[in-house]
Structures are given as structure tokens and as C-alpha cells.
Design a protein around this motif. Structure first.
Motif, mmCIF file in Angstrom:
data_model
loop_
_atom_site.group_PDB
_atom_site.id
_atom_site.type_symbol
_atom_site.label_atom_id
_atom_site.label_comp_id
_atom_site.label_asym_id
_atom_site.label_seq_id
_atom_site.Cartn_x
_atom_site.Cartn_y
_atom_site.Cartn_z
ATOM 1 N N CYS A 71 19.816 -4.652 32.101
ATOM 2 C CA CYS A 71 21.098 -4.321 31.476
ATOM 3 C C CYS A 71 22.094 -5.470 31.625
ATOM 4 N N THR A 72 21.630 -6.671 31.306
ATOM 5 C CA THR A 72 22.450 -7.861 31.454
ATOM 6 C C THR A 72 23.597 -7.853 30.451
ATOM 7 N N THR A 73 24.789 -8.127 30.937
ATOM 8 C CA THR A 73 25.961 -8.266 30.080
ATOM 9 C C THR A 73 26.245 -9.744 29.887
ATOM 10 N N PRO A 74 26.254 -10.243 28.653
ATOM 11 C CA PRO A 74 26.511 -11.664 28.423
ATOM 12 C C PRO A 74 27.834 -12.099 29.026
ATOM 13 N N SER A 75 27.879 -13.346 29.481
ATOM 14 C CA SER A 75 29.084 -13.837 30.152
ATOM 15 C C SER A 75 30.188 -14.200 29.181
ATOM 16 N N PRO A 104 41.751 0.977 18.377
ATOM 17 C CA PRO A 104 40.923 -0.213 18.634
ATOM 18 C C PRO A 104 40.215 -0.093 19.976
ATOM 19 N N TRP A 105 38.967 -0.533 20.013
ATOM 20 C CA TRP A 105 38.163 -0.432 21.233
ATOM 21 C C TRP A 105 37.487 -1.773 21.464
ATOM 22 N N GLU A 106 38.203 -2.708 22.024
ATOM 23 C CA GLU A 106 37.765 -4.099 22.094
ATOM 24 C C GLU A 106 37.118 -4.409 23.442
ATOM 25 N N THR A 107 35.875 -3.979 23.602
ATOM 26 C CA THR A 107 35.162 -4.260 24.844
ATOM 27 C C THR A 107 34.695 -5.707 24.921
ATOM 28 N N ARG A 108 34.441 -6.331 23.772
ATOM 29 C CA ARG A 108 33.969 -7.720 23.653
ATOM 30 C C ARG A 108 32.539 -7.930 24.135
ATOM 31 N N THR A 109 32.119 -7.256 25.212
ATOM 32 C CA THR A 109 30.730 -7.367 25.653
ATOM 33 C C THR A 109 30.197 -5.997 26.057
ATOM 34 N N LEU A 110 28.906 -5.809 25.799
ATOM 35 C CA LEU A 110 28.138 -4.669 26.273
ATOM 36 C C LEU A 110 26.788 -5.233 26.690
ATOM 37 N N PRO A 111 25.953 -4.465 27.397
ATOM 38 C CA PRO A 111 24.638 -4.993 27.749
ATOM 39 C C PRO A 111 23.893 -5.535 26.529
ATOM 40 N N TYR A 112 23.514 -6.804 26.611
ATOM 41 C CA TYR A 112 22.755 -7.506 25.578
ATOM 42 C C TYR A 112 23.534 -7.693 24.270
ATOM 43 N N MET A 113 24.839 -7.490 24.296
ATOM 44 C CA MET A 113 25.650 -7.658 23.094
ATOM 45 C C MET A 113 26.881 -8.501 23.412
ATOM 46 N N THR A 114 27.233 -9.392 22.477
ATOM 47 C CA THR A 114 28.432 -10.197 22.610
ATOM 48 C C THR A 114 29.200 -10.158 21.297
ATOM 49 N N SER A 115 30.421 -10.722 21.292
ATOM 50 C CA SER A 115 31.311 -10.648 20.130
ATOM 51 C C SER A 115 31.482 -9.199 19.683
ATOM 52 N N GLY A 147 11.910 -8.364 20.108
ATOM 53 C CA GLY A 147 11.827 -7.732 18.801
ATOM 54 C C GLY A 147 12.842 -6.612 18.671
ATOM 55 N N ASP A 148 13.114 -6.234 17.435
ATOM 56 C CA ASP A 148 14.192 -5.284 17.178
ATOM 57 C C ASP A 148 13.941 -3.908 17.791
ATOM 58 N N GLU A 149 12.709 -3.437 17.751
ATOM 59 C CA GLU A 149 12.423 -2.101 18.296
ATOM 60 C C GLU A 149 12.706 -2.048 19.793
ATOM 61 N N ASP A 150 12.121 -2.955 20.546
ATOM 62 C CA ASP A 150 12.325 -2.947 21.991
ATOM 63 C C ASP A 150 13.780 -3.240 22.351
ATOM 64 N N ALA A 151 14.435 -4.102 21.571
ATOM 65 C CA ALA A 151 15.844 -4.387 21.833
ATOM 66 C C ALA A 151 16.697 -3.140 21.609
ATOM 67 N N ALA A 152 16.399 -2.387 20.552
ATOM 68 C CA ALA A 152 17.158 -1.164 20.277
ATOM 69 C C ALA A 152 16.953 -0.134 21.380
ATOM 70 N N VAL A 153 15.715 -0.008 21.864
ATOM 71 C CA VAL A 153 15.429 0.911 22.977
ATOM 72 C C VAL A 153 16.207 0.495 24.221
ATOM 73 N N THR A 154 16.177 -0.787 24.536
ATOM 74 C CA THR A 154 16.855 -1.283 25.739
ATOM 75 C C THR A 154 18.360 -1.091 25.645
ATOM 76 N N ILE A 155 18.954 -1.441 24.509
ATOM 77 C CA ILE A 155 20.401 -1.274 24.338
ATOM 78 C C ILE A 155 20.775 0.203 24.428
ATOM 79 N N PHE A 156 19.944 1.077 23.850
ATOM 80 C CA PHE A 156 20.191 2.519 23.928
ATOM 81 C C PHE A 156 20.200 2.983 25.383
ATOM 82 N N GLN A 157 19.142 2.656 26.120
ATOM 83 C CA GLN A 157 19.055 3.105 27.512
ATOM 84 C C GLN A 157 20.186 2.540 28.365
ATOM 85 N N CYS A 158 20.489 1.264 28.176
ATOM 86 C CA CYS A 158 21.563 0.655 28.970
ATOM 87 C C CYS A 158 22.918 1.245 28.611
ATOM 88 N N TYR A 159 23.133 1.536 27.333
ATOM 89 C CA TYR A 159 24.407 2.126 26.913
ATOM 90 C C TYR A 159 24.586 3.499 27.545
#
Length: 252
Positions: A71-75, A104-115, A147-159
Motif C-alpha cells: 500500500c505504498t503512497t507515492p512521495s 473539493p477533496w484534494e488528497t493529492r496522493t493515495l496508495p499507488y496513485m499520484t496527482s 497490469g491493470d487487473e492486479d493494479a485495480a485489485v491492489t488499489i481496491f484493497q488498499c483503499y
């Protein structure tokens, strides 16, 4: 749905950012993770036969286990995010903001997501349905992009886990309307993971007893982009708003 301090200004599309973070957020280090093998054997592969909606039967591992990634959050927050009028952009994804989604909900970062950029709609008191979009950033320390499938699963679980849904609504919330399947966004291949979480009796909410959690990852020429959201399931204006946002997604 995120709890937060009340917005500091009257909500509007031109107002300064309101709720910007969630007190439900926990550090990734506080989460106990299972081995990656569990996801492969008991999660991603095993869930496909059990995905579906309706009854509250035994929940597939994909939707109930702790994340098997870090569940790494980009720096860095990046700069490809903007809200202008009725549109909300994060990374290279943009959606049209439905009426009533005024915070507005400006978190800027989430696990594996930036911008990351997002908007919210009030559920009750200091609780909000939220939808976020942004670019996927996969750390080199965790290997190549899976890949997109595993990334979507990971982002879902981490979220689900790092935003505190499990902590605030019970250790064993049941799920319905589960899906993990291929889709398209603006004509591009994508993968969606989604489930409705039904909270235990300890939930502090009165207006709703369930939340729709969604992750979508889409392939683009600028790299993978993602949506991550949790929205009140049994308030029609909120659930319908999520559907409208997903249908409005476009690449920019």
C-alpha cells in the motif's frame, strides 16, 4: 465514505478546498499484510467463480482480506490535477461532477496513485461520499507494473483498508454486488473492482448502512490511470452520482 472536519468555506465549484483528508486514514505500517501467495491462490484466482451480487454469503478473499501489497503512497503529489467548473481532473482522467457534489477533496496522493483530485457529497454531519481520480505510480521496489487487473485489485484493497472503512464499520462487514471484470473507459481497455460493504451494527451513521467501494484502472499512452471511490450505497442521489461519474470518465 469519509469522515472529516467540516469544510472551512461554503461549498461551491469555485470555493477553496474543503475537506482535504480523512481522519480514517491510517499508515500502511499499521496494517498487517498477508503473503502475496494468498492473493494469487485465495484471492484473484479464486474470486472469479464467486463474484456476483445479491445475498450476503461468504465473502471472497479479494473483498475481505487485508492487502497483500505494501500500500505504498507515492512521495510526490504531481501537478496533473485540476477542477474547473463542472469537471474534475486527476492525472490523465477527468469526470463531470454531478449536481450536489460540491466539496473539493484534494488528497493529492493515495496508495499507488499520484496527482489525485476528487470531489465529495455530504452524507451526514462530517461524513462524505468521495470520488478520486489520478495517475497510477507503481514503485520499482515492488517490481514491474503488474497490469491493470492486479493494479485495480491492489488499489481496491488498499483503499478499503488504509481509509479506515474496516476500522470504523466493523472487522467483518459483509459484501454484495461484487465484481472484478474487464471494462472500457473512453474507448480504452480498463479493469473495474467494486463491492458494496454492509456495515456492522456499530456503524456511527444514521443515513446509510452501506458503502459502494470502487477502483478502476485504465491503460493510456501516458501510463495507467485510476479512479478510487467510496459512496453511500443506499442514498439514491449518491449511488446514481457515482454511476454518472463513471460513465463520464474521459482521458485528457
Amino acid at each position: 465514505m469519509h469522515p472529516s472536519s467540516p469544510p472551512s468555506s461554503t461549498p461551491s465549484s469555485s470555493a477553496p478546498p474543503g475537506p482535504s483528508s480523512s481522519r480514517r486514514a491510517v499508515t500502511a505500517g499499521a496494517i498487517s499484510f498477508l503473503a502475496v501467495l494468498v492473493l494469487i491462490v485465495g484471492g484473484t484466482l479464486g474470486v472469479r467463480a464467486a463474484i456476483g451480487g445479491g445475498t450476503r454469503d461468504a465473502d471472497p478473499a479479494l473483498f475481505t482480506q487485508k492487502p497483500t501489497a505494501d500500500c505504498t503512497t507515492p512521495s510526490g503529489s504531481g501537478d496533473d490535477s485540476d477542477s474547473s467548473g463542472s469537471t474534475v481532473r486527476g492525472g490523465h482522467l477527468r469526470f463531470t461532477r454531478p449536481d450536489g457534489w460540491d466539496y473539493p477533496w484534494e488528497t493529492r496522493t493515495l496508495p499507488y496513485m499520484t496527482s489525485v483530485n476528487g470531489y465529495a457529497r455530504q452524507v451526514e454531519d462530517t461524513w462524505y461520499s468521495t470520488v478520486n481520480v489520478g495517475s497510477v505510480e507503481w514503485p520499482a521496489s515492488e517490481g514491474k507494473y503488474p497490469g491493470d487487473e492486479d493494479a485495480a485489485v491492489t488499489i481496491f484493497q488498499c483503499y478499503v483498508n488504509t481509509t479506515g472503512l474496516v476500522e470504523d464499520f466493523g472487522e467483518n462487514p459483509s459484501t454484495t454486488d461484487r465484481r472484478s471484470e474487464r471494462t472500457t473507459v473512453d474507448g480504452h481497455d480498463a479493469w473495474i473492482v467494486q463491492a458494496t460493504y454492509h456495515f456492522e451494527d456499530s456503524s456511527p451513521l444514521k443515513a446509510t448502512s452501506a458503502s459502494i467501494v470502487t477502483s478502476i484502472v485504465v491503460s493510456t499512452d501516458d501510463g495507467p490511470q485510476a479512479l478510487a471511490a467510496d459512496v453511500a450505497a443506499d442514498i439514491p442521489e449518491h449511488a446514481d452520482g457515482l454511476d454518472r461519474i463513471i460513465r463520464s470518465l474521459e482521458l485528457v
